[in-house]
Design a protein around this motif. Structure first.
Motif, mmCIF file in Angstrom:
data_model
loop_
_atom_site.group_PDB
_atom_site.id
_atom_site.type_symbol
_atom_site.label_atom_id
_atom_site.label_comp_id
_atom_site.label_asym_id
_atom_site.label_seq_id
_atom_site.Cartn_x
_atom_site.Cartn_y
_atom_site.Cartn_z
ATOM 1 N N ALA A 131 39.745 40.458 29.415
ATOM 2 C CA ALA A 131 38.890 39.628 30.283
ATOM 3 C C ALA A 131 39.174 38.137 30.105
ATOM 4 C CB ALA A 131 37.413 39.944 30.017
ATOM 5 N N ARG A 188 34.286 42.511 42.075
ATOM 6 C CA ARG A 188 34.497 42.556 40.628
ATOM 7 C C ARG A 188 33.421 41.751 39.923
ATOM 8 N NH1 ARG A 188 40.282 40.066 40.329
ATOM 9 N NH2 ARG A 188 39.464 39.153 42.222
ATOM 10 N N SER A 191 39.139 36.676 46.079
ATOM 11 C CA SER A 191 38.729 36.124 44.787
ATOM 12 C C SER A 191 37.263 36.440 44.532
ATOM 13 C CB SER A 191 38.960 34.605 44.784
ATOM 14 O OG SER A 191 39.025 34.100 43.486
ATOM 15 N N ALA A 223 33.785 38.319 33.069
ATOM 16 C CA ALA A 223 33.178 37.884 31.808
ATOM 17 C C ALA A 223 33.612 36.446 31.565
ATOM 18 C CB ALA A 223 33.645 38.786 30.678
ATOM 19 N N GLN A 263 37.627 38.719 51.203
ATOM 20 C CA GLN A 263 37.871 37.541 50.356
ATOM 21 C C GLN A 263 38.383 38.065 49.000
ATOM 22 O OE1 GLN A 263 37.913 35.326 47.989
ATOM 23 N NE2 GLN A 263 38.419 33.622 49.309
ATOM 24 N N SER A 320 52.256 31.697 47.487
ATOM 25 C CA SER A 320 53.384 31.309 48.345
ATOM 26 C C SER A 320 53.695 29.829 48.169
ATOM 27 C CB SER A 320 53.095 31.654 49.813
ATOM 28 O OG SER A 320 51.871 31.119 50.190
ATOM 29 N N GLY A 329 41.781 36.248 32.203
ATOM 30 C CA GLY A 329 42.550 35.559 33.240
ATOM 31 C C GLY A 329 41.843 34.343 33.827
ATOM 32 N N PHE A 330 40.632 34.527 34.262
ATOM 33 C CA PHE A 330 39.880 33.424 34.861
ATOM 34 C C PHE A 330 39.616 32.334 33.820
ATOM 35 C CE2 PHE A 330 35.566 31.640 35.782
ATOM 36 C CZ PHE A 330 35.954 30.834 36.840
ATOM 37 N N ASN A 331 39.262 32.769 32.622
ATOM 38 C CA ASN A 331 38.942 31.805 31.566
ATOM 39 C C ASN A 331 40.145 30.943 31.209
ATOM 40 O OD1 ASN A 331 36.201 32.660 31.174
ATOM 41 N ND2 ASN A 331 37.043 34.560 30.358
ATOM 42 N N ASN A 347 45.875 31.887 38.445
ATOM 43 C CA ASN A 347 46.769 33.038 38.573
ATOM 44 C C ASN A 347 48.127 32.701 39.184
ATOM 45 O OD1 ASN A 347 44.812 34.674 37.463
ATOM 46 N ND2 ASN A 347 45.197 36.346 38.895
ATOM 47 N N VAL A 362 42.536 24.088 50.898
ATOM 48 C CA VAL A 362 42.991 24.906 52.026
ATOM 49 C C VAL A 362 42.858 26.365 51.610
ATOM 50 C CG1 VAL A 362 44.915 25.450 53.561
ATOM 51 C CG2 VAL A 362 44.638 23.112 52.688
ATOM 52 N N GLU A 363 41.981 27.106 52.268
ATOM 53 C CA GLU A 363 41.723 28.500 51.875
ATOM 54 C C GLU A 363 41.985 29.433 53.062
ATOM 55 O OE1 GLU A 363 41.012 30.578 49.264
ATOM 56 O OE2 GLU A 363 40.845 32.132 50.785
ATOM 57 N N ALA A 364 42.718 30.525 52.743
ATOM 58 C CA ALA A 364 43.175 31.418 53.807
ATOM 59 C C ALA A 364 42.074 32.308 54.389
ATOM 60 C CB ALA A 364 44.314 32.290 53.273
ATOM 61 N N ILE A 370 39.383 29.563 40.983
ATOM 62 C CA ILE A 370 39.975 28.425 40.276
ATOM 63 C C ILE A 370 40.071 27.194 41.175
ATOM 64 C CG2 ILE A 370 42.160 27.626 39.245
ATOM 65 C CD1 ILE A 370 40.446 29.354 37.381
#
Ligand code: FAD
Length: 406
Positions: free
Chosen positions: A303, A53, A49, A56, A47, A174, A305-307, A293, A37-39, A19
């Motif tokens: 299917a 998996r 995300s 859809a 990773q 967080s 959540g992302f959508n 999320n 900023v990506e951990a 996202i």
């Protein structure tokens, strides 16, 4: 990945997952200076995300990628779903949803998260207006001034400022906590075990979902002729299922799913995800907002959540385009108001599916069978279900309609 070049941006995004990265790409259409900023490093095995998996993608997500000029690359890595076949182990009857019947070319497209991640991250690299600071985390924020300020720890410790801070750092966000927004979380007491395999009868462009007493199983077509599966198991059984020898796992899956796709073979790597419903109590704080999320974590049964998160992205972009004051109160209020109903509907829809199809109590089982047959037989019901699945219900922002922001 890019490195920090500035101390002030237009938008600061916490989390460069599916996202956060999509949002950064969308904002680049508006010539905004964006920092992500990506951990976790891009090619890390952990990773969270862009992992093993598959996702859809609904039609509204497809349209968003079209509007961003990314669809040809995403499509090349995806497989269309033209039919959805839903059945119930040990029960008479099944339901199906058909793309042609719905008047669309495909009900959705399936893509491996890792592959989608590659497409999105490569696209980010082409935009000079997006800086990716990675690996790095936001360790503190200050929202008391005219702009949001974030303290970022990576190679060095730095202070970044922006009129708008976006938390896209996932269900355990967080940054959401730092914004002072609490979230409700209830475990489904289930885990999703995922992986991919070969089916004797080619899966083609059909997605299968089958409800068993332990939980649903889904098979999705993926683009190398394999099938991606999700097997939902009770939490207490997850470790055993994950630890099974490959053949023993395939035998169990075969027994649960039946022979509709012939023999199941060539099992790939398996992974397990605990399933919970999480929901932030608010979507905004001063100069800051939640997307994806961090705002809502859903059960993957439908299917969605992302959508749903991509519709957050699209609505946020519309609010930004129309705003006089980027990150100002009226922009944030408009976003929160707009997203409330879509998010509530999807949370209720998904949660009731889990309740309806997951329960073994006799009255619910009866309802479940009636429900499945009803939505197969009554066009209105099935049409509404398909519209939700395709992500086309409700008032749609520009990107979800495939309209570029500028
Ligand atoms: C088994 C399973 C199957 C699914 N299938 C589908 C599907 O078919 N269709 C669908 O629409 N959805 C599906 N989903 C849901 C979908 O995966 C999520 O909705 C989606 O990943 C959310 O993306 P996100 O970017 O909001 O969060 P995440 O994917 O959790 O990404 C968050 C990012 O933020 C980073 N991060 C975390 N904390 C920090 C920090 N403090 N600072 C900086 N960075 C941080 C993380 O490293 C990560 O990169 C499925 C989920 C599961 C579990």
């Amino acid at each position: 990945m890019g490195t920090r070049t500035k101390e002030r941006y237009d938008v600061l995004i916490a989390g460069g997952g599916m996202i956060g990265t999509s949002l950064a790409l969308a904002l680049s259409q508006l010539d905004l200076e964006v920092a992500v900023v990506e951990a976790v490093a891009r090619d890390s095995d952990v990773q969270p995300s862009f992992d093993d998996r598959s996702t859809a993608l609904s039609r509204s997500t497809q349209r968003t990628f079209e509007a961003l000029g990314l669809w040809p690359k995403v499509a090349a890595a995806s497989t269309p779903i033209r039919h959805i076949h839903v059945s119930d182990k040990g029960r008479f009857g099944f339901s199906h949803i058909d793309a042609e019947e719905q008047g669309v070319e495909a009900l959705g497209y399936v893509v491996f998260n890792r592959v989608l991640g590659g497409v999105l991250q490569n696209a980010v690299r082409e935009h000079a207006s997006i800086d990716v600071i990675c690996p790095a985390t936001i360790v503190d924020i200050d929202l008391s001034g005219d702009e949001a300020m974030a303290i970022v720890e990576g190679d060095t410790r730095m202070e970044l400022r922006a009129p708008l801070l976006v938390a896209a750092d996932g269900a355990n966000s967080s940054v959401r906590e730092m914004m002072g927004i609490s979230a409700t979380r209830s475990s489904y007491g289930q885990n999703a075990v995922i992986g991919n395999l070969l089916t004797e009868i080619p899966i083609g462009s059909t997605a299968y979902e089958r409800f068993t007493k332990d939980g649903p199983i889904a098979f999705l077509p993926v683009n190398d002729g394999r099938a991606a599966f999700i097997r939902v198991v009770p939490e207490g059984d997850a470790e055993r299922v994950l630890g099974l020898e490959d053949q023993a796992f395939l035998d169990e899956l075969q027994e649960l799913f039946g022979n509709r796709l012939g023999r199941l073979t060539n099992l790939g790597k398996r992974a397990s995800y605990p399933l919970a419903l999480s929901r932030a109590v608010r979507l905004t704080a001063k100069r800051s907002v939640l997307v994806g999320n961090s705002a809502h974590g859903l059960h993957p049964v439908a299917a969605q959540g992302f959508n749903l998160g991509m519709r957050d992205v699209a609505a946020l972009c519309d609010c930004i385009v129309d705003a006089d004051d980027l990150g100002g109160k009226s922009m944030l209020d408009r976003y929160a108001e707009w997203r409330k109903s879509d998010q509530s509907k999807l949370v209720r829809f998904t949660d009731s599916l889990v309740g309806l199809f997951g329960s073994t109590r006799p009255p619910v089982r009866l309802l479940r069978n009636l429900g499945m047959l009803a939505f197969d037989l009554v066009p209105g019901v099935r049409g509404e279900f398909a519209r939700q699945t395709m992500g086309l219900a409700g008032r749609l922002p520009r990107l979800s309609r495939g309209v570029p922001l500028r």
